[in-house]
Design a protein around this motif. Structure first.
Motif, PDB file in Angstrom:
ATOM      1  N   GLU A  96      39.770 -37.464  61.001  1.00  0.00           N
ATOM      2  CA  GLU A  96      39.596 -38.087  59.691  1.00  0.00           C
ATOM      3  C   GLU A  96      38.490 -37.463  58.844  1.00  0.00           C
ATOM      4  OE1 GLU A  96      37.215 -40.205  62.742  1.00  0.00           O
ATOM      5  OE2 GLU A  96      39.360 -39.817  62.587  1.00  0.00           O
ATOM      6  N   LYS A  97      37.514 -36.818  59.416  1.00  0.00           N
ATOM      7  CA  LYS A  97      36.416 -36.217  58.646  1.00  0.00           C
ATOM      8  C   LYS A  97      36.466 -34.694  58.666  1.00  0.00           C
ATOM      9  CE  LYS A  97      33.379 -40.108  59.543  1.00  0.00           C
ATOM     10  NZ  LYS A  97      32.146 -40.571  60.180  1.00  0.00           N
ATOM     11  N   GLY A  98      37.647 -34.127  58.714  1.00  0.00           N
ATOM     12  CA  GLY A  98      37.771 -32.668  58.755  1.00  0.00           C
ATOM     13  C   GLY A  98      38.203 -32.201  60.123  1.00  0.00           C
ATOM     14  N   ASP A 162      38.612 -27.429  56.605  1.00  0.00           N
ATOM     15  CA  ASP A 162      38.263 -28.794  56.172  1.00  0.00           C
ATOM     16  C   ASP A 162      38.714 -29.072  54.740  1.00  0.00           C
ATOM     17  OD1 ASP A 162      37.158 -29.460  58.584  1.00  0.00           O
ATOM     18  OD2 ASP A 162      35.089 -29.083  57.972  1.00  0.00           O
ATOM     19  N   GLU A 163      38.970 -28.023  53.950  1.00  0.00           N
ATOM     20  CA  GLU A 163      39.330 -28.214  52.532  1.00  0.00           C
ATOM     21  C   GLU A 163      40.711 -28.799  52.371  1.00  0.00           C
ATOM     22  OE1 GLU A 163      38.717 -24.544  50.476  1.00  0.00           O
ATOM     23  OE2 GLU A 163      36.571 -24.660  50.735  1.00  0.00           O
TER      24      GLU A 163
END
Length: 163
Positions: A96-98, A162-163
């Motif tokens: 969820e955070k990358g 992550d982008e």
């Protein structure tokens, strides 16, 4: 993935010719041995293919295969690898955070800018690392030669994912 060692240029030899030859041998050995899995590992495929090389030169190598029973309906699949020299790979798992990095190979070198390598002048690639990893469906494997690893830190690669 193979990455011919450029130091051969000083002797007037293009290691790319040997590298292309080795790729053909790898393809042949892998296809031939695929039917008898008891004999086949990526390391043994590399060992055998190297014995057929006629052209001068040397190369680093990173190879990978998914378990032959590959099916994303299973929760995990096995990634088998063989790595020699300063080529390598990284494994990332999205969350969820990358992405989170699960694994990164270590460069294998005798000394700076002299990676472990195979070629017709070399012993068999006994120092190659053979590993297995359990992958989930959305995992990301990044394989590259030292051209990438020498210019990008793992944090740069992670930031792109992550982008």
């Amino acid at each position: 993935m193979l990455d011919g060692v450029g130091g051969w240029d000083k002797k007037g030899i293009c290691s790319g010719v040997m590298t292309k030859e080795l790729i053909g041998h790898l393809k042949h050995v892998y296809a031939t041995w695929k039917i008898d899995e008891r004999r086949r590992s990526l390391h043994s495929v590399l060992d055998q293919a190297v014995t057929y090389i006629k052209n001068k030169g040397s190369t680093t190598a990173v190879m990978a295969e998914l378990d032959h029973t590959f099916d994303w309906n299973d929760e995990e699949v096995t990634l088998r690898t063989c790595n020699l020299g300063d080529s390598g790979y990284m494994i990332f798992r999205p969350h969820e955070k990358g992405c989170r990095m699960l694994f990164q190979t270590t460069s294998q070198q005798h000394y700076f800018n002299c990676p472990y390598q195979v070629g017709n002048h070399s012993k068999l690639p006994t120092k190659a690392d053979s590993l297995e990893h359990q992958l989930l469906e959305k995992d990301i494997v990044v394989m590259a030669s030292d051209g990438v690893w020498d210019n990008l830190y793992s944090t740069h690669i992670k930031a792109c994912l992550d982008e």
